[in-house]
Design a protein around this motif. Structure first.
Motif, PDB file in Angstrom:
ATOM      1  N   GLU A 103       0.841  -1.185   0.000  1.00 10.50           N
ATOM      2  CA  GLU A 103       0.000   0.000   0.000  1.00 10.50           C
ATOM      3  C   GLU A 103       0.884   1.246   0.000  1.00 10.50           C
ATOM      4  OE1 GLU A 103      -3.283  -0.047  -0.385  1.00 10.50           O
ATOM      5  OE2 GLU A 103      -3.167  -2.220  -0.457  1.00 10.50           O
ATOM      6  N   ALA A 104       0.462   2.288  -0.651  1.00  9.12           N
ATOM      7  CA  ALA A 104       1.264   3.498  -0.829  1.00  9.12           C
ATOM      8  C   ALA A 104       1.569   4.221   0.480  1.00  9.12           C
ATOM      9  CB  ALA A 104       0.578   4.436  -1.799  1.00  9.12           C
ATOM     10  N   ASN A 105       0.667   4.163   1.435  1.00  5.09           N
ATOM     11  CA  ASN A 105       0.839   4.926   2.676  1.00  5.09           C
ATOM     12  C   ASN A 105       1.260   4.055   3.852  1.00  5.09           C
ATOM     13  OD1 ASN A 105       0.094   7.351   1.419  1.00  5.09           O
ATOM     14  ND2 ASN A 105      -2.057   6.850   1.651  1.00  5.09           N
ATOM     15  N   VAL A 106       2.016   3.055   3.618  1.00  2.00           N
ATOM     16  CA  VAL A 106       2.475   2.175   4.683  1.00  2.00           C
ATOM     17  C   VAL A 106       3.730   2.773   5.310  1.00  2.00           C
ATOM     18  CG1 VAL A 106       3.433  -0.081   5.235  1.00  2.00           C
ATOM     19  CG2 VAL A 106       1.545   0.106   3.616  1.00  2.00           C
ATOM     20  N   SER A 107       3.743   2.856   6.641  1.00  2.00           N
ATOM     21  CA  SER A 107       4.946   3.325   7.323  1.00  2.00           C
ATOM     22  C   SER A 107       5.386   2.280   8.319  1.00  2.00           C
ATOM     23  CB  SER A 107       4.688   4.662   8.016  1.00  2.00           C
ATOM     24  OG  SER A 107       3.664   4.511   8.984  1.00  2.00           O
TER      25      SER A 107
END
Length: 108
Positions: A103-107
Motif C-alpha cells: 500500500e502506498a501509505n504504509v509506514s
C-alpha cells in the motif's frame, strides 16, 4: 475461474531493433490485446543479455487460451510476431495462488 499468469520469454529476431519492437508492442497492446475479454495487464522487460520477458495477467486460463487462439490469425499481430525469434519463444501459464501489493501509505 482462477486468475492466470502467463509468462513468455524470447529474443528478438535478427535485425529487429529494440525501438521497433517496443513500437510494435505498443500497437499490438492497444489494437488487439487490450480489447480481449479477461485481459488485466501486461509487463515487458529486457535482461542485460538481450533476453525479453512478457508477463500477462488474465481473469482466467480460459481467457488466456482464447487470446492465443485469436492471436495466431489476427492481422494486427503479424508485425509484432515478426519481431520475435520464434526458435527462442517459450510460454508458461500459472494459476495465481497468492497476491500481495504494498500500500502506498504504509509506514514502518
Amino acid at each position: 475461474m482462477a486468475k492466470t499468469i502467463e509468462i513468455v520469454t524470447f529474443r528478438l529476431a535478427e535485425g529487429v531493433t529494440e525501438e521497433a519492437f517496443i513500437a510494435e508492442t505498443k500497437t499490438m497492446e492497444r489494437e488487439f490485446l487490450g480489447k480481449l475479454q479477461g485481459f488485466i495487464d501486461r509487463d515487458t522487460g529486457k535482461s542485460a543479455d538481450g533476453g525479453w520477458i512478457v508477463v500477462l495477467h488474465w481473469a482466467s486460463a480460459e481467457d488466456a487460451q482464447a487470446s492465443m487462439n485469436k492471436f495466431v490469425d489476427a492481422p494486427g499481430t503479424k508485425a509484432f510476431t515478426a519481431c520475435l525469434d520464434m526458435s527462442t519463444f517459450q510460454m508458461v501459464r500459472y494459476t495465481l495462488e497468492d497476491f500481495y501489493k504494498l500500500e502506498a501509505n504504509v509506514s514502518v
